[in-house]
Design a protein around this motif. Structure first.
Motif, short mmCIF file in Angstrom:
data_model
loop_
_atom_site.label_atom_id
_atom_site.label_comp_id
_atom_site.label_asym_id
_atom_site.label_seq_id
_atom_site.Cartn_x
_atom_site.Cartn_y
_atom_site.Cartn_z
N LEU A 39 0.86 -1.17 0.00
CA LEU A 39 0.00 0.00 0.00
C LEU A 39 0.90 1.22 0.00
N ARG A 40 0.81 2.02 -1.04
CA ARG A 40 1.63 3.23 -1.20
C ARG A 40 0.72 4.42 -0.91
N VAL A 41 0.98 5.13 0.19
CA VAL A 41 0.09 6.17 0.66
C VAL A 41 0.81 7.51 0.67
N LYS A 42 0.12 8.52 0.19
CA LYS A 42 0.64 9.89 0.26
C LYS A 42 0.84 10.22 1.74
N THR A 43 2.01 10.71 2.10
CA THR A 43 2.39 10.90 3.49
C THR A 43 1.41 11.78 4.27
N ASP A 44 0.89 12.82 3.64
CA ASP A 44 -0.03 13.71 4.37
C ASP A 44 -1.43 13.12 4.54
N LEU A 45 -1.71 11.97 3.94
CA LEU A 45 -3.02 11.31 4.09
C LEU A 45 -3.00 10.15 5.09
N ILE A 46 -1.84 9.83 5.63
CA ILE A 46 -1.72 8.63 6.47
C ILE A 46 -2.66 8.69 7.68
N GLU A 47 -2.71 9.79 8.39
CA GLU A 47 -3.56 9.88 9.58
C GLU A 47 -5.04 9.79 9.22
N GLN A 48 -5.46 10.42 8.12
CA GLN A 48 -6.86 10.34 7.69
C GLN A 48 -7.23 8.90 7.35
N ILE A 49 -6.35 8.22 6.65
CA ILE A 49 -6.62 6.85 6.25
C ILE A 49 -6.61 5.92 7.46
N ARG A 50 -5.70 6.17 8.36
CA ARG A 50 -5.59 5.32 9.56
C ARG A 50 -6.84 5.43 10.43
N GLU A 51 -7.44 6.60 10.49
CA GLU A 51 -8.64 6.80 11.29
C GLU A 51 -9.90 6.29 10.59
N SER A 52 -9.83 6.05 9.31
CA SER A 52 -10.98 5.58 8.55
C SER A 52 -11.28 4.13 8.88
N GLN A 53 -12.54 3.79 8.94
CA GLN A 53 -12.95 2.42 9.19
C GLN A 53 -13.05 1.60 7.91
N HIS A 54 -12.85 2.22 6.76
CA HIS A 54 -13.05 1.56 5.47
C HIS A 54 -11.80 0.88 4.93
N LEU A 55 -10.64 1.25 5.40
CA LEU A 55 -9.39 0.73 4.85
C LEU A 55 -9.28 -0.78 5.02
N GLU A 56 -9.55 -1.29 6.19
CA GLU A 56 -9.43 -2.72 6.43
C GLU A 56 -10.39 -3.51 5.55
#
Length: 86
Positions: A39-56
């Protein structure tokens, strides 16, 4: 930062497996035994994605559809396609 009680073990393992840090992106190895998925994630989006319940749910759906052990796949999440993933 995301609450550790809310985060599943899968998500904690994902973000603990940082493989490569680039200028704008961070690459994580998805914790799976069946295939190589990154998973290649834009560094400034990491916290938003981590808090999302949809990623898993998204990653587990992708893993269930791709069951070839030798396959390697890299998923990129950038500012432009963030809404598509979430």
């Amino acid at each position: 930062m995301a609450s550790m009680e809310r985060e599943s073990r899968f998500i904690r393992d994902l973000f603990a497996n940082a493989v490569k840090q680039e200028a704008d992106f961070t690459v994580f190895k998805v914790p799976t035994k069946r295939e190589k998925m990154y998973l290649r994630v834009k560094t400034d989006l990491i916290e938003q994605i981590r808090e999302s319940q949809h990623l898993e749910k998204m990653l587990k759906t992708l893993l269930s559809k791709h069951r070839v052990a030798s396959q390697s796949e890299e998923i990129t999440i950038s500012q432009g396609n963030y809404r598509l993933f979430m």
